[in-house]
Design an enzyme around this catalytic site. Structure first.
Site, short mmCIF file in Angstrom:
data_model
loop_
_atom_site.label_atom_id
_atom_site.label_comp_id
_atom_site.label_asym_id
_atom_site.label_seq_id
_atom_site.Cartn_x
_atom_site.Cartn_y
_atom_site.Cartn_z
N HIS A 290 12.58 -0.79 -3.45
CA HIS A 290 11.37 -1.14 -2.71
C HIS A 290 10.36 -1.69 -3.72
CE1 HIS A 290 7.62 -0.23 -0.49
NE2 HIS A 290 8.35 -0.14 0.61
N ASP B 255 13.40 7.62 -6.51
CA ASP B 255 12.53 7.36 -5.38
C ASP B 255 13.19 7.99 -4.15
OD1 ASP B 255 11.32 6.37 -3.11
OD2 ASP B 255 11.24 4.30 -3.80
N CYS C 21 9.75 -4.96 2.32
CA CYS C 21 9.20 -4.69 0.98
C CYS C 21 10.30 -4.65 -0.08
CB CYS C 21 8.41 -3.38 0.95
SG CYS C 21 6.93 -3.44 1.95
N1 PMP Z 1 10.21 3.59 -1.60
C1 PMP Z 1 10.99 3.46 -0.53
C2 PMP Z 1 12.48 3.50 -0.69
C3 PMP Z 1 10.41 3.29 0.73
O1 PMP Z 1 11.20 3.16 1.82
C4 PMP Z 1 9.00 3.26 0.85
C5 PMP Z 1 8.33 3.06 2.19
N2 PMP Z 1 8.87 2.03 2.97
C6 PMP Z 1 8.24 3.41 -0.31
C7 PMP Z 1 8.88 3.58 -1.52
C8 PMP Z 1 6.74 3.41 -0.27
O2 PMP Z 1 6.29 4.52 0.42
P1 PMP Z 1 4.73 4.69 0.76
O3 PMP Z 1 4.32 3.41 1.44
O4 PMP Z 1 4.69 5.85 1.69
O5 PMP Z 1 4.01 4.90 -0.51
#
Ligand code: PMP
Length: 403
Positions: free
Chosen positions: A122, A199, A361
């Site tokens: 991400h 993550d 993302c």
């Molecule tokens: N890492 C991963 C694998 C995610 O799926 C997400 C959210 N889509 C994030 C990081 C970011 O999370 P947050 O927007 O809650 O900070």
């Protein structure tokens, strides 16, 4: 197994109608819906307990502090950390990773050092490392992956060198649902004395997680993806790393003593928690984790894996539908013929079906797959086979419209 109808009744939003259709919420990888218990915990705290934590001698402040610190203990137990000193509250996965990139970067990253990420990350696990590389003159390396979304471990081993300072890898891909072999990734990094950040944004909501057994050095996840409120998350870190890292932000709570000449810092975990924490959210997050524990994470995992397998099997029979990756981990990305993902998502929405469309993302992953975006259906503990059937029927209806 839990009673799915009873569980669904805990989530008032699932009773909504959208454009005259029952809501079918399949955007759980973006955020999950909240059970009544979580919302009520927040309302109850604001109505009956509210006071700033840690600094007050009065009753309410102590009660709020007790709830906040009990939440830290709930998180510790949920992810099997050794100590609450290892549990830092943040605003979410993104802030957890930014905290680490800044603080670990200040202590341990120098010009020419290397940081490894994977193709499946991400943006939240790419951009903070890129920014760090720009600040420090260090270099980002990327673990390649196969066409079906599996990381190339041999290539990963080749990437590790005496210049490597950190490996950052997602536990489960938010686009393909790939469950990465994080145990191997961590073991191999440790053979080179390199610490690892996992993550866990897409693993903690769906499967039992034990950070001590994994032996990862850092682990991040978000409250809102795990049935808790927005604006709260966690960074787990081993004490021996956190102890040697400088604070991320300065302010209240993270200090021991302040003079105009010099400040000494608080002990763990407070050294990394400047300012008033969102203590209502931490309590609600703990309520969400308790809710999950009562259902049993093994049961949640089994239910979602069965559901994802069922969906993979039904979707793969739709003519012209292409699935990216084939992992039964609550996330399915697909495209249908040459129907644009945005059109498909918009028309499914008209049938009450909420899916996500776009690059999720993960633009570098899209580039690797040679596409601009996908439609993504992602499941949670309250989704049913009937909802998957409705998704399949919805896609077939849209496909017919497009001929
Ligand atoms: N890492 C991963 C694998 C995610 O799926 C997400 C959210 N889509 C994030 C990081 C970011 O999370 P947050 O927007 O809650 O900070």
């Amino acid at each position: 197994m839990y009673d799915i109808n009873q569980v669904r009744a805990d989530f008032p939003i699932l009773a909504r109608q959208i454009y005259g259709h029952p809501l079918i919420y399949l955007d759980n990888a973006a955020t999950t819906q909240k059970p009544r218990q979580v919302v009520e915990a927040m309302v109850d705290e604001y109505y009956n307990v509210n006071a700033n934590v840690h600094r007050g001698v009065h009753y309410l402040s102590q009660q709020a502090t007790d709830l906040h610190e009990a939440s830290r203990e709930t998180v510790r137990q949920f992810i099997h950390a050794k100590s609450t000193n290892e549990i830092l509250f943040t605003r979410g996965t993104t802030e957890s990773i930014n905290l680490l990139a800044f603080s670990f970067g200040e202590a341990f990253i120098h010009a020419g050092d290397e940081i490894i990420v994977s193709t499946l990350e991400h943006h939240s696990n790419i951009v903070p490392w890129q920014m760090l590389c720009q600040r420090k003159g260090s270099v980002l390396k990327v673990i390649p992956m196969s066409d079906d979304g599996h990381l190339d471990l041999e290539a990963y081993e080749q990437l590790l060198s005496e210049k490597t300072r950190l490996v950052c890898c997602t536990h489960v891909s938010n686009v393909l649902g790939t469950l990465n072999p994080v145990q191997d990734i961590i073991r191999i990094a440790h053979e080179h004395d390199v610490p690892v950040l996992i993550d866990g944004a897409q693993s903690v909501p769906h499967m039992p997680v034990d950070v001590t057994a994994l032996d990862c050095d850092f682990f991040a996840f978000s409250g809102h993806k795990v049935y808790g409120p927005t604006g709260v998350g966690v960074l787990y870190g081993k004490e021996n790393w956190l102890d040697r890292m400088p604070p991320y932000q300065g302010g209240g709570e993270m200090i021991k003593n302040v003079t105009f000449e010099h400040t000494t810092y608080n002990t763990l975990p407070y050294k990394f928690e400047a300012g008033t924490p969102d203590y209502v959210a931490t309590h609600a997050l703990a309520t969400a984790l308790d809710y999950l524990s009562a259902l049993g994470m093994e049961n949640v995992h089994t239910h979602e894996q069965e559901l994802t397998r069922y969906a993979l099997q039904r979707l793969s029979k739709i003519e012209g539908l292409h699935i990216y990756g084939h992992s039964p981990n609550s996330v399915i990305s697909f495209q249908v013929g040459n129907i644009h993902h945005l059109d498909l998502g918009t028309l499914l929405d008209r049938l009450g079906i909420a899916v996500r469309t776009g690059h999720h993302c993960a633009e570098p992953l899209m580039r690797r797959l040679g596409i601009e975006g996908t439609v993504r259906a992602s499941f949670a503990l309250y989704n049913t086979q009937k909802e998957v059937d409705a998704l399949v029927e919805g896609i077939q209806r849209v496909a017919k419209m497009f001929g």
